[in-house]
Design an enzyme around this catalytic site. Sequence first.
Site, PDB file in Angstrom:
ATOM      1  N   GLN A 138       3.896  15.177  18.849  1.00 45.21           N
ATOM      2  CA  GLN A 138       4.131  16.037  17.681  1.00 45.21           C
ATOM      3  C   GLN A 138       3.010  15.872  16.663  1.00 45.21           C
ATOM      4  O   GLN A 138       2.834  14.778  16.110  1.00 45.21           O
ATOM      5  CB  GLN A 138       5.467  15.612  17.047  1.00 45.21           C
ATOM      6  N   GLY A 139       2.282  16.937  16.399  1.00 48.87           N
ATOM      7  CA  GLY A 139       1.162  16.863  15.447  1.00 48.87           C
ATOM      8  C   GLY A 139       1.497  17.563  14.142  1.00 48.87           C
ATOM      9  O   GLY A 139       1.051  18.688  13.906  1.00 48.87           O
ATOM     10  N   GLU A 257      15.109  17.094  14.551  1.00 51.06           N
ATOM     11  CA  GLU A 257      14.576  15.731  14.627  1.00 51.06           C
ATOM     12  C   GLU A 257      15.422  14.760  13.805  1.00 51.06           C
ATOM     13  O   GLU A 257      15.705  13.646  14.225  1.00 51.06           O
ATOM     14  CB  GLU A 257      13.127  15.707  14.125  1.00 51.06           C
TER      15      GLU A 257
HETATM   16  C1  LIG Z   1       7.343   5.229  13.489  1.00 50.05           C
HETATM   17  C2  LIG Z   1       6.738   6.508  13.005  1.00 50.05           C
HETATM   18  C3  LIG Z   1       6.554   7.560  13.896  1.00 50.05           C
HETATM   19  C4  LIG Z   1       5.974   8.751  13.464  1.00 50.05           C
HETATM   20  N1  LIG Z   1       5.746   9.724  14.386  1.00 50.05           N
HETATM   21  C5  LIG Z   1       5.144  10.867  13.996  1.00 50.05           C
HETATM   22  C6  LIG Z   1       4.815  11.867  14.952  1.00 50.05           C
HETATM   23  O1  LIG Z   1       5.062  11.712  16.145  1.00 50.05           O
HETATM   24  N2  LIG Z   1       4.214  12.993  14.517  1.00 50.05           N
HETATM   25  C7  LIG Z   1       3.930  13.214  13.216  1.00 50.05           C
HETATM   26  O2  LIG Z   1       3.428  14.278  12.881  1.00 50.05           O
HETATM   27  N3  LIG Z   1       4.179  12.269  12.284  1.00 50.05           N
HETATM   28  C8  LIG Z   1       4.780  11.096  12.644  1.00 50.05           C
HETATM   29  N4  LIG Z   1       5.023  10.120  11.723  1.00 50.05           N
HETATM   30  C9  LIG Z   1       4.558  10.316  10.351  1.00 50.05           C
HETATM   31  C10 LIG Z   1       5.660  10.566   9.334  1.00 50.05           C
HETATM   32  O3  LIG Z   1       6.226  11.835   9.512  1.00 50.05           O
HETATM   33  C11 LIG Z   1       5.032  10.417   7.941  1.00 50.05           C
HETATM   34  O4  LIG Z   1       4.553   9.107   7.839  1.00 50.05           O
HETATM   35  C12 LIG Z   1       6.029  10.693   6.838  1.00 50.05           C
HETATM   36  O5  LIG Z   1       6.362  12.056   6.798  1.00 50.05           O
HETATM   37  C13 LIG Z   1       5.514  10.240   5.467  1.00 50.05           C
HETATM   38  O6  LIG Z   1       4.278  10.765   5.197  1.00 50.05           O
HETATM   39  P1  LIG Z   1       3.053   9.838   4.719  1.00 50.05           P
HETATM   40  O7  LIG Z   1       2.933   8.712   5.680  1.00 50.05           O
HETATM   41  O8  LIG Z   1       1.874  10.722   4.512  1.00 50.05           O
HETATM   42  O9  LIG Z   1       3.523   9.209   3.347  1.00 50.05           O
HETATM   43  P2  LIG Z   1       3.436   9.889   1.913  1.00 50.05           P
HETATM   44  O10 LIG Z   1       3.911  11.311   1.999  1.00 50.05           O
HETATM   45  O11 LIG Z   1       2.063   9.686   1.367  1.00 50.05           O
HETATM   46  O12 LIG Z   1       4.491   9.064   1.083  1.00 50.05           O
HETATM   47  C14 LIG Z   1       4.192   7.796   0.529  1.00 50.05           C
HETATM   48  C15 LIG Z   1       5.405   7.336  -0.299  1.00 50.05           C
HETATM   49  O13 LIG Z   1       5.634   8.260  -1.389  1.00 50.05           O
HETATM   50  C16 LIG Z   1       6.959   8.770  -1.336  1.00 50.05           C
HETATM   51  N5  LIG Z   1       6.948  10.196  -1.731  1.00 50.05           N
HETATM   52  C17 LIG Z   1       6.065  11.137  -1.337  1.00 50.05           C
HETATM   53  N6  LIG Z   1       6.375  12.328  -1.880  1.00 50.05           N
HETATM   54  C18 LIG Z   1       7.501  12.138  -2.624  1.00 50.05           C
HETATM   55  C19 LIG Z   1       8.333  12.993  -3.401  1.00 50.05           C
HETATM   56  N7  LIG Z   1       8.067  14.286  -3.537  1.00 50.05           N
HETATM   57  N8  LIG Z   1       9.410  12.424  -4.020  1.00 50.05           N
HETATM   58  C20 LIG Z   1       9.706  11.117  -3.891  1.00 50.05           C
HETATM   59  N9  LIG Z   1       8.961  10.240  -3.148  1.00 50.05           N
HETATM   60  C21 LIG Z   1       7.874  10.747  -2.514  1.00 50.05           C
HETATM   61  C22 LIG Z   1       7.372   8.648   0.120  1.00 50.05           C
HETATM   62  O14 LIG Z   1       8.788   8.609   0.255  1.00 50.05           O
HETATM   63  C23 LIG Z   1       6.695   7.334   0.517  1.00 50.05           C
HETATM   64  O15 LIG Z   1       7.484   6.259   0.107  1.00 50.05           O
HETATM   65  C24 LIG Z   1       5.593   8.913  12.111  1.00 50.05           C
HETATM   66  C25 LIG Z   1       5.766   7.869  11.221  1.00 50.05           C
HETATM   67  C26 LIG Z   1       6.316   6.670  11.651  1.00 50.05           C
HETATM   68  C27 LIG Z   1       6.459   5.556  10.668  1.00 50.05           C
END
Ligand SMILES: Cc1cc2nc3c(=O)[nH]c(=O)nc-3n(C[C@H](O)[C@H](O)[C@H](O)COP(=O)(O)OP(=O)(O)OC[C@H]3O[C@@H](n4cnc5c(N)ncnc54)[C@H](O)[C@@H]3O)c2cc1C
Length: 416
Positions: A138-139, A257
């Site tokens: 999933q990208g 999901e």
């Molecule tokens: C085990 C695992 C598997 C994954 N697998 C996939 C995959 O297969 N494909 C894929 O595409 N992605 C995948 N991901 C990625 C995942 O979807 C993202 O890490 C997640 O959506 C958070 O985005 P970010 O890491 O950019 O954090 P950020 O969005 O930068 O968030 C950082 C922090 O800020 C908080 N925050 C951000 N915006 C807000 C808001 N508006 N209000 C309150 N708090 C906020 C967040 O809750 C978090 O604590 C995976 C992640 C993990 C850990």
Amino acid sequence: MHGMDLRYSPAAERFRREIRRWLEESVPAKRRRPRFWIDRDGSEESLELRRRWEKDRFDNGFAGVDWPAEFGGRGADHEIRAVHDEEMARARAPIGPFLGLTYLGTALLGPTLLRYGSDAQKRTILPRILSGETIWCQGFSEPESGSDLAGLSTTARRDGDVLVVSGQKTWTSLARHADAMFALVRTDPQAARRRGITFLLIDLTLPGVHVRPIRQMSGSYEFGEEFFDGVRVPVDGNVVGRIDDGWAVARYLLSVERNASPISQYVEFGHELDDVIAAARHTWKDGLPAIEHPQIRTRIARCRADLELLRVRGYDAMTRTARGQDLGADASVTKLLWSRTRLAIADLGADILGVDGQLSTEPDGRHHDRLSAESDGGHLGHLRWRHLHVRGQRIAGGTAQIQRTIIARDLLDLPR
Ligand SMILES: Cc1cc2nc3c(=O)[nH]c(=O)nc-3n(C[C@H](O)[C@H](O)[C@H](O)COP(=O)(O)OP(=O)(O)OC[C@H]3O[C@@H](n4cnc5c(N)ncnc54)[C@H](O)[C@@H]3O)c2cc1C
């Protein structure tokens, strides 16, 4: 007063006996040990065993049990699907987002194609998901866009009958093994953020794709990031829904999901709690066997109660989905519940083992082995491994904060 009848139909119970028989042979006892897959994480052996298992599962009619038969499924009802999920987890089969090679295809892409895909896409893609011929990843996430998914910047520029993709995706589960990716790309950079996004299927063997592994703190290897440098993806057959209209497709997939599979999770996390209870029987806390410690007992009971809640929500979700209802924001409640419960179980395990847990090599914490500087995840006790590994569950599929925002906005109608 009438209670709810949670018993399964005779047909579902017949199916249970059938799948159990197959699982007894196909998942031998040694592969059910908690450490079996952890010890082989990232190895060719693990990949090969799981590949063969998926093929065998398909050949025996246990893949996609509730998918239409014309697309390689079994056309069974939601009760049979529930029994399937329970039994797979009970046998500790290699399913789910960590071990299941076909998981992202069967759990996420499949249901999305069944709703939004063209007939040709359903015919060609669905059976290959089930047989494990095409392993999907999933990208969605990018270095600068995770929670703020609509901020994604990987572009796909139209050039005749191809889309030319450039950009980067990251945190991709199964990236190491995947043949193809379902991705969100920006096809109209001028449009409002949620417009101009397309749901695109990308063959990862195309020229210009580079996949780099990312190692997690548990030592696990299956994560990765992908770089796209002018990758030419044919429009025909690879756009799901319409060009520039991928946001609705993505939202549907995210709801699927977040609901994941609470029924198999109920069983799987139940095993994890059993492992924690086993550790509590062999560990001392404040001069008492941990299993007799009032605080530990309360936490065990709380985890068990939350697991039961998860099970009931799982049945509810399955019934509603079978009736064609969209779970929408309600899936966020399930996501919060399962991630919170699994973390609570892992934290309890870590607290029971205490500092010793960090040195432990055995599941029950009885034997301790000092970790050397060069040791990695493979040498950690599995409770310890799990404690590290499940941290990411609060984040995957949308963080806990984001789920709370969705619940506040869409279910509770709270002021912003
Ligand atoms: C085990 C695992 C598997 C994954 N697998 C996939 C995959 O297969 N494909 C894929 O595409 N992605 C995948 N991901 C990625 C995942 O979807 C993202 O890490 C997640 O959506 C958070 O985005 P970010 O890491 O950019 O954090 P950020 O969005 O930068 O968030 C950082 C922090 O800020 C908080 N925050 C951000 N915006 C807000 C808001 N508006 N209000 C309150 N708090 C906020 C967040 O809750 C978090 O604590 C995976 C992640 C993990 C850990």
